[in-house]
Every structure is written in C-alpha cells, then in structure tokens.
Write an enzyme that holds these catalytic residues in place. Structure first.
Site, short mmCIF file in Angstrom:
data_model
loop_
_atom_site.label_atom_id
_atom_site.label_comp_id
_atom_site.label_asym_id
_atom_site.label_seq_id
_atom_site.Cartn_x
_atom_site.Cartn_y
_atom_site.Cartn_z
N GLY A 59 0.93 -1.17 0.11
CA GLY A 59 0.00 -0.14 0.08
C GLY A 59 0.72 1.20 0.11
O GLY A 59 1.88 1.32 -0.79
N CYS A 60 0.40 2.38 0.67
CA CYS A 60 0.95 3.58 0.85
C CYS A 60 2.60 3.24 1.43
O CYS A 60 3.52 4.40 1.22
CB CYS A 60 0.31 4.63 1.65
N ALA A 61 3.07 2.41 1.95
CA ALA A 61 4.37 1.97 2.38
C ALA A 61 5.20 1.59 1.27
O ALA A 61 6.34 1.53 1.73
CB ALA A 61 4.18 1.28 3.76
N ALA A 62 4.71 1.24 0.01
CA ALA A 62 5.45 0.41 -0.65
C ALA A 62 6.52 1.45 -1.51
O ALA A 62 7.69 0.64 -1.98
CB ALA A 62 4.56 -0.14 -1.70
#
Lengths: 368, 89
Positions: free
Chosen positions: A153-156
């Site tokens: 998600g946004c952490a990728a």
C-alpha cells in the site's frame, strides 16, 4: 534485540547503496477538487441522506486537485473490475515507462545499465506484471531481475526502495530501478457512499515515480543523491483493521479507519527513535524529513509524534495539496522534490518514512 | 431521556464502537469532542444522518455537546423534520 549497526558506526564497512535519481510522471488529465466533487456528487446523491455531508468530508482533506489516469468522462464507462483493470494496465505501463525514463535520464544511465527492476503498486493487477511489460518497452536486458510487489500500500514506495537497497548490498556493482505506479482513481467504487470512500475519493490521486539506486561499488557520472545507510520495517501487531482493501465484485473497496492519525501519533515516535538509536543517532541529528503524504491529519500526527516543527513537513504538505495522496508514489515525489531543491549538503542525514496497510511503517536512513 | 432517545443513544454508541472503532463505555453526559477528534466527529455525524434520515446543521453542532444531546436532537428531528431539501415540494 533489534538490528544494530556493524562495529564502527555509519562510516564503517563497504560503501552504501545510493539514490542516484528520482523520476516522476503524472497523467495529463488534471481536475480541481470541486470539479471532481461535482462528478462524485452525481453518484452520492442517491446513496446518502445528506450528500452535502460527504462533500464536507471530501473537502476536509485539503487537496486542491488531482491528476487522473483518464479524462473524467471516461470513468462512467468503467463499470466493473475488468474494464477498470484493463484501463489500469494500459495507463500504468505508459506512466511507468515515463517515470523510469525520467529517472534514468536524471541518473545519467540508460536502459542497458539496469540490473534489477522492482515494481510496487496496490491499485491494479497484471500478469505478466508491469515490470515485465516495461522490460520490453524499454528494451532492458533479458537478465534483469524483476520483483513485483503488491500489498504494501502507501508504504511500498519506501518499502520497495528499502528492499532494493538491501539487495544492492549483496550486489554492490549493480543498478536497481524501483518503480511505483498508483492509479487510485481506477479503484473508485462509485456505489460506495461510506465515510472511508468519501475521504479517500477526495484524497487519493494518480502518479508514478521511479528511484534509480546504485550499489556501493557502482559509480555514475551524474549528480548523486543520498546513500541509503540503513532500513527498517515495523509491523504493528493487531492493526489489520486500520486500512486495506476489501475485494468486492466491483473491484477494490477501501477500508480506511478514522483512527489512522491516532495510530501514527502513538506508534511512530518510539520506532523512529529506536531505529535512529541503533545507529547512534537521535531525532535532532536528522535534517531532512521525507514523509509520506498520508493526509493532513496523518502529517500532523507524524509531526506531533516526533516533535517536529511545522517547517519540517512543509514539502510533504505542499505535495499533498498539489497532487493528493499518490499512495506509494507520494513519498518518492517528496524525495524527488527535495533532490531538485538542492538543499541537502554533504553529511546531512534524512529520514524517509511511510506507513501503510498492516499497519506498518517503512523507514530509511539517508545520508548525503 | 425518553425511550426513543435512549434507543437513539444506543444506536449512536454502536456506531461509535463498531464503525468508528472507538472502544470502551461512552456515558450519556460525556463530551463527544473529548473522545472524538474533528474528523471522527464529522464521520459520526455523517453516519448518524444517514442512519436516522435526518439533516443536522451548524447551529445543531453548536448546541450538541454530549452523546445525550445528540440523541435528543436526532429524536426531535425525526419527529419534526427541519426544512431541508427533502421537505421541499
């Protein structure tokens, strides 16, 4: 016991992997927030008793406008996961190609120099994956090692860059490209009048970013960015409910708790401190904070958790207002903006951080 | 509170617990803003409006401090809808 720096501290051992350049690409279709809200209002008016309330949630995210993968008039025809995902594959390949070409040009490298290609996304599915299609488009070498990643998600953007840097420690003569493409607009569930969807449809935009990383023994002639001195990932136990996708017949339905800011506020500080302490550092040693543009409240929570002055996150806030949250690509846009600004001086330390589904944090310690 | 107001309060507690994932007891006279930040408050109002088919305005927000205040307001608004889009001919 957590990971610790080898004896001798940051200056010891083999040269670290380095960020050579960050490339970015945005689709040409830009709309201001009120235009997008009007388009969504047509769907919501029959789905919620007070559509104005959904509009208030939409406006609360403090985004001025977003780039969309397709022109606005093309979205009503995307009725179902198949059509939306076909559009995603076509647009992701085009936008990904543009971002990689931009990054390689900035790094003074060509397609033949690439040894590893990482591809992260959470907004569409493709087999063969987008990285394979780009090997053909860009005429990369047949031996390129590809790693597609779905689900961080946004952490990728942070997580993929960290894994690529980690692998370059084993292959210090190589060049890695880490590409993030997120086309959040193509995941829109138009029938979903939930609070999570009202917030996310106001917050998330489309874009692609690529980082070129060089191993510690692989030089380039172009201006060089920071070394990736260390990386850390932290999974927060029993927080699976904080954000994610529910896969429904129509595609990806967003799960987004209003408690994301609280989770960030309570959890991030101790983990950043522990990461820095493992390298003999403290918050005050970090000159550049490169934070994922989760949302206005997430950025506030991040700043509060670390006791940062408002100015420390100004670049992230500006990116959020101008582009929206580009999921995993966001933090790379902020990093690219920092490199373009030329503010960092040799010896400066930076911390790149992003949070995403898990709930989890990805942290990278950078040194110019 | 009347029986209807108590029933509304119980449903608001369910929304707070299950949809906003704010655990723990929520007393009738507890201040909403003491427990929920502005985004969660907005989310609560959004959910309450849709659940009870009412529309709450800025004036209502100023007069609503506690969970009991909100339950009473919603019960009253259910009985006598405020002029709004749905009341127009």
């Amino acid at each position: 016991m957590g990971p610790v720096e080898p004896p001798g501290g940051l200056l010891a051992g083999a040269p670290h992997p380095r960020v050579a350049a960050v490339g970015r690409a945005l689709p040409p279709h830009w709309y201001d927030q009120e235009t997008l809200l009007a388009a969504l209002g047509a769907y919501w008016s029959s789905r919620h008793h007070n559509p104005d309330r959904l509009a208030a949630l939409h406006r609360a995210v403090q985004v001025k406008g977003r780039h969309l993968a397709l022109p606005l008039e093309a979205y009503p025809g995307l009725d179902g996961l198949g059509k939306a995902n076909d559009a995603w594959i076509a647009a992701a390949t085009d936008l990904g190609e543009a971002a990689v070409r931009d990054a390689l040009a900035r790094a003074g490298l060509g397609p033949a120099d690439v040894d590893q290609l990482w591809f992260v996304t959470v907004t569409g599915l493709a087999v063969p994956s987008i990285d394979a299609r780009l090997c053909n488009r860009l005429r990369l070498r047949r031996e390129v090692r590809r790693t597609p990643v779905f689900g961080l998600g946004c952490a990728a953007g942070a997580g993929g860059t960290a894994r690529a840097a980690d692998l370059l420690r084993a292959f210090p003569g190589e060049v890695a490209v880490m590409l993030s493409v997120e086309l959040c607009s193509l995941t829109l569930q138009r029938d979903d009048a939930s609070i999570a969807n009202a917030v996310s449809s106001g917050l998330f935009g489309d874009g692609a970013a690529a980082v070129v990383l060089t191993g510690g023994e692989r030089g380039t002639t172009a201006p060089r960015g920071p070394e990736v001195v260390a990386t850390r990932t932290v999974l927060y136990p029993d927080t699976e409910w904080v954000m994610g996708w529910e896969i429904v017949d129509g595609g990806f339905k967003v799960l987004l708790s209003g408690k994301v800011p609280e989770v960030v506020r309570t959890r991030v500080g101790p983990d950043v401190d522990a990461f820095l302490a493992a390298h003999g550092l403290a918050r005050g040693d970090v000159r550049h904070w490169v934070a994922h543009t989760g949302g206005p409240k997430v950025l506030t929570a991040f700043g509060e958790a670390l006791g940062l002055p408002e100015q420390a996150l100004a670049r992230s806030r500006r990116s959020l207002a101008e582009l929206g949250n580009l999921s995993s690509a966001s933090v790379l846009f902020v990093l690219g903006d920092l490199l373009d600004a030329g503010e960092a001086r040799p010896g400066d330390l930076g911390l790149l951080a992003a949070m995403g589904p898990g709930f989890a944090a990805e942290l990278l310690l950078l040194r110019w | 509170m009347t029986a209807r107001e108590q029933a509304v309060a119980a449903e608001i507690r369910r929304i707070v617990r299950e949809e906003l994932r704010e655990p723990g007891p929520f007393a009738d006279d507890e201040e909403l803003a003491g427990r929920l930040d502005s985004l969660l408050l907005l989310a609560l109002v959004t959910a309450v409006e849709d659940r009870f088919r009412v529309i709450l305005g800025a004036d209502d927000a100023a007069r609503t401090r506690s969970l009991a205040d909100l339950a009473r307001l919603v019960a009253a608004r259910e009985a006598a809808p405020a002029p709004g889009p749905e009341a127009a001919p």
